[in-house]
Design a protein around this motif. Structure first.
Motif, PDB file in Angstrom:
ATOM      1  N   SER A   1     -12.874   2.288 -17.440  1.00  0.00           N
ATOM      2  CA  SER A   1     -11.539   2.208 -18.256  1.00  0.00           C
ATOM      3  C   SER A   1     -10.414   2.645 -17.214  1.00  0.00           C
ATOM      4  O   SER A   1     -10.463   3.459 -16.617  1.00  0.00           O
ATOM      5  CB  SER A   1     -11.587   3.149 -19.363  1.00  0.00           C
ATOM      6  OG  SER A   1     -10.432   3.319 -19.879  1.00  0.00           O
TER       7      SER A   1
ATOM      8  N   ARG B   1      -1.962  -0.182 -14.964  1.00  0.00           N
ATOM      9  CA  ARG B   1      -1.722   0.663 -16.104  1.00  0.00           C
ATOM     10  C   ARG B   1      -0.343   0.449 -16.841  1.00  0.00           C
ATOM     11  O   ARG B   1       0.265   0.376 -17.836  1.00  0.00           O
ATOM     12  CB  ARG B   1      -1.908   2.261 -15.750  1.00  0.00           C
ATOM     13  CG  ARG B   1      -3.537   2.566 -15.924  1.00  0.00           C
ATOM     14  CD  ARG B   1      -3.648   3.572 -14.811  1.00  0.00           C
ATOM     15  NE  ARG B   1      -2.936   4.588 -14.811  1.00  0.00           N
ATOM     16  CZ  ARG B   1      -2.845   5.865 -15.623  1.00  0.00           C
ATOM     17  NH1 ARG B   1      -3.990   5.874 -16.558  1.00  0.00           N
ATOM     18  NH2 ARG B   1      -2.286   6.875 -15.418  1.00  0.00           N
TER      19      ARG B   1
ATOM     20  N   GLN C   1       1.668  -1.162 -20.524  1.00  0.00           N
ATOM     21  CA  GLN C   1       2.737  -0.238 -21.634  1.00  0.00           C
ATOM     22  C   GLN C   1       3.309  -1.290 -22.333  1.00  0.00           C
ATOM     23  O   GLN C   1       3.501  -0.870 -23.598  1.00  0.00           O
ATOM     24  CB  GLN C   1       3.727   0.354 -20.617  1.00  0.00           C
ATOM     25  CG  GLN C   1       3.103   1.661 -19.745  1.00  0.00           C
ATOM     26  CD  GLN C   1       2.120   2.367 -20.344  1.00  0.00           C
ATOM     27  OE1 GLN C   1       2.412   3.025 -21.105  1.00  0.00           O
ATOM     28  NE2 GLN C   1       1.028   2.536 -19.842  1.00  0.00           N
TER      29      GLN C   1
ATOM     30  N   ASP D   1      -9.853  12.363 -19.521  1.00  0.00           N
ATOM     31  CA  ASP D   1     -10.083  11.549 -20.799  1.00  0.00           C
ATOM     32  C   ASP D   1      -9.365  11.654 -21.907  1.00  0.00           C
ATOM     33  O   ASP D   1      -9.529  12.641 -22.602  1.00  0.00           O
ATOM     34  CB  ASP D   1     -11.393  11.344 -20.875  1.00  0.00           C
ATOM     35  CG  ASP D   1     -11.750   9.955 -21.941  1.00  0.00           C
ATOM     36  OD1 ASP D   1     -10.662   9.610 -22.418  1.00  0.00           O
ATOM     37  OD2 ASP D   1     -12.878   9.963 -22.368  1.00  0.00           O
ATOM     38  N   PRO D   2      -8.168  11.081 -22.080  1.00  0.00           N
ATOM     39  CA  PRO D   2      -7.404  10.237 -21.404  1.00  0.00           C
ATOM     40  C   PRO D   2      -6.788  10.581 -20.277  1.00  0.00           C
ATOM     41  O   PRO D   2      -6.177  11.664 -20.226  1.00  0.00           O
ATOM     42  CB  PRO D   2      -6.609   9.574 -22.591  1.00  0.00           C
ATOM     43  CG  PRO D   2      -6.322  10.706 -23.388  1.00  0.00           C
ATOM     44  CD  PRO D   2      -7.458  11.632 -23.353  1.00  0.00           C
TER      45      PRO D   2
ATOM     46  N   TRP E   1      -7.877   4.036 -18.499  1.00  0.00           N
ATOM     47  CA  TRP E   1      -7.334   5.402 -19.207  1.00  0.00           C
ATOM     48  C   TRP E   1      -8.281   6.575 -18.762  1.00  0.00           C
ATOM     49  O   TRP E   1      -8.258   7.482 -19.492  1.00  0.00           O
ATOM     50  CB  TRP E   1      -7.097   5.072 -20.680  1.00  0.00           C
ATOM     51  CG  TRP E   1      -6.482   3.776 -20.613  1.00  0.00           C
ATOM     52  CD1 TRP E   1      -7.036   2.437 -21.513  1.00  0.00           C
ATOM     53  CD2 TRP E   1      -5.413   3.443 -20.260  1.00  0.00           C
ATOM     54  NE1 TRP E   1      -6.157   1.332 -21.404  1.00  0.00           N
ATOM     55  CE2 TRP E   1      -4.985   1.823 -20.637  1.00  0.00           C
ATOM     56  CE3 TRP E   1      -4.266   3.909 -19.643  1.00  0.00           C
ATOM     57  CZ2 TRP E   1      -3.848   1.103 -20.330  1.00  0.00           C
ATOM     58  CZ3 TRP E   1      -3.063   3.151 -19.445  1.00  0.00           C
ATOM     59  CH2 TRP E   1      -2.837   1.942 -19.741  1.00  0.00           C
ATOM     60  N   LYS E   2      -9.276   6.452 -17.960  1.00  0.00           N
ATOM     61  CA  LYS E   2      -9.713   7.541 -17.503  1.00  0.00           C
ATOM     62  C   LYS E   2     -10.047   7.805 -16.036  1.00  0.00           C
ATOM     63  O   LYS E   2      -9.822   6.837 -15.438  1.00  0.00           O
ATOM     64  CB  LYS E   2     -11.491   7.583 -17.994  1.00  0.00           C
ATOM     65  CG  LYS E   2     -11.673   7.240 -19.555  1.00  0.00           C
ATOM     66  CD  LYS E   2     -13.122   7.041 -19.880  1.00  0.00           C
ATOM     67  CE  LYS E   2     -13.057   6.715 -21.301  1.00  0.00           C
ATOM     68  NZ  LYS E   2     -14.403   6.239 -21.626  1.00  0.00           N
TER      69      LYS E   2
ATOM     70  N   TYR F   1      -0.661   8.031 -18.546  1.00  0.00           N
ATOM     71  CA  TYR F   1       0.516   7.191 -17.703  1.00  0.00           C
ATOM     72  C   TYR F   1       1.766   8.017 -18.079  1.00  0.00           C
ATOM     73  O   TYR F   1       2.159   8.087 -19.117  1.00  0.00           O
ATOM     74  CB  TYR F   1       0.298   5.754 -17.983  1.00  0.00           C
ATOM     75  CG  TYR F   1       1.342   5.034 -17.318  1.00  0.00           C
ATOM     76  CD1 TYR F   1       1.076   4.528 -16.181  1.00  0.00           C
ATOM     77  CD2 TYR F   1       2.749   4.713 -17.758  1.00  0.00           C
ATOM     78  CE1 TYR F   1       2.104   3.873 -15.379  1.00  0.00           C
ATOM     79  CE2 TYR F   1       3.582   4.232 -17.216  1.00  0.00           C
ATOM     80  CZ  TYR F   1       3.170   3.575 -15.828  1.00  0.00           C
ATOM     81  OH  TYR F   1       4.496   2.803 -15.046  1.00  0.00           O
TER      82      TYR F   1
END
Ligand code: OAD
Length: 245
Positions: free
Chosen positions: A118, A68, A72, A133-134, A120-121, A137
């Motif tokens: 994902s 993650r 970025q 979700d999300p 992001w979940k 980070y």
């Protein structure tokens, strides 16, 4: 060969773009099985199995948090953008991706089925039903606590786990009614995802591989375009546009 492939795409009413790590390689996201790939430095058994998650959730989280963090500074590349652009050429385009990086969505694809989850979940490891979700980070703590007293886990498919059933069923259904499937940047060794193009082919679709290297399934596909997705896909989409003009 690219002209024939462009003609098939131009005539297609339903397109599936089936992607793997290779489409994100030119964005700077490492692949898994190539030289210096992720699995070389991070053994699957330590970071990507249910046993690893239960035995040492912090270590598994550190692996995903590292990925993650890498994301970025990463942007979609011309390969993702060309896939998104297919939607302006054909009304029914579905992206079925093994990638968990979210780059197809960031490039503008509107229908993306994430069959491996994902980055992001997150969801409750103990199964209390909570999903985040999300999942922002950076994570506030590793492993992040769940409200129920357990911890959260990344919403990604680990080796030995089932794929998300509804998403995968939808991916299979889209494959079964596709006219053309683009198989982009995947080694086609991880099942059941690798079978998606074959479902389409059995139902009569033309299957086109875009990859600089030969893969396990190259011999089964109808066309192979050898090269980087970020070069081949924009060229292909430009040819389809020319045919439309
Ligand atoms: P792999 O690392 O197995 O394969 C990457 C593929 O991308 C290879 O076939 C490369 O030749 C190709 N490639 C490299 N650069 C490319 C470029 N610029 N354009 C096009 N292709 C390029 O990755 P996947 O096939 O995605 O699953 O791996 C499948 C699954 O295995 C992943 O989703 C992940 C992994 O274990 C889970 O974590 C569950």
């Amino acid at each position: 060969m690219i002209d024939e492939v462009a003609r098939r795409l131009e005539a297609a009413q339903r397109i599936v773009a089936f992607s793997g790590a290779g489409i994100s390689a030119e964005s700077g996201v490492p692949t898994f099985r190539e030289k210096d790939g992720l699995w070389e430095q991070h053994p699957i058994g330590e970071v990507a199995t249910p046993q690893a998650l239960r035995g040492n959730p912090r270590k598994v989280w550190e692996f995903y948090e590292m990925r993650r963090q890498n994301m970025q500074s990463v942007e979609p590349n011309p390969g993702h953008e060309a896939v998104a652009e297919l939607e302006s050429l054909c009304d029914d385009v579905t992206v079925v991706t093994q990638n968990i990086d979210g780059l197809h969505q960031r490039a503008g694809s509107t229908r993306v089925l994430e069959v491996h989850g994902s980055l992001w979940k997150a969801r409750c490891l103990a199964g209390c039903g909570r999903t985040v979700d999300p999942f922002p980070y950076p994570a506030y703590e590793l492993p992040p606590p769940c409200e129920c007293g357990s911890v959260l886990r990344p919403e990604v498919v680990l080796f030995g786990e089932m794929l998300p059933a509804e998403v995968f069923r939808e991916a299979e259904a889209c494959a079964a009614r596709a006219d053309v499937v683009l198989v982009i940047g995947t080694s086609s060794v991880v099942w059941p995802a690798a079978g998606i193009p074959l479902i389409a082919q059995e139902a009569g679709a033309t299957v086109i591989e875009v990859n600089p290297a030969e893969t396990e399934l190259t011999a089964h596909f109808d066309f192979s375009l050898r090269g980087a997705a970020g070069r081949i896909l924009p060229e292909l989409v430009a040819r389809v546009r020319e045919l439309r003009a």
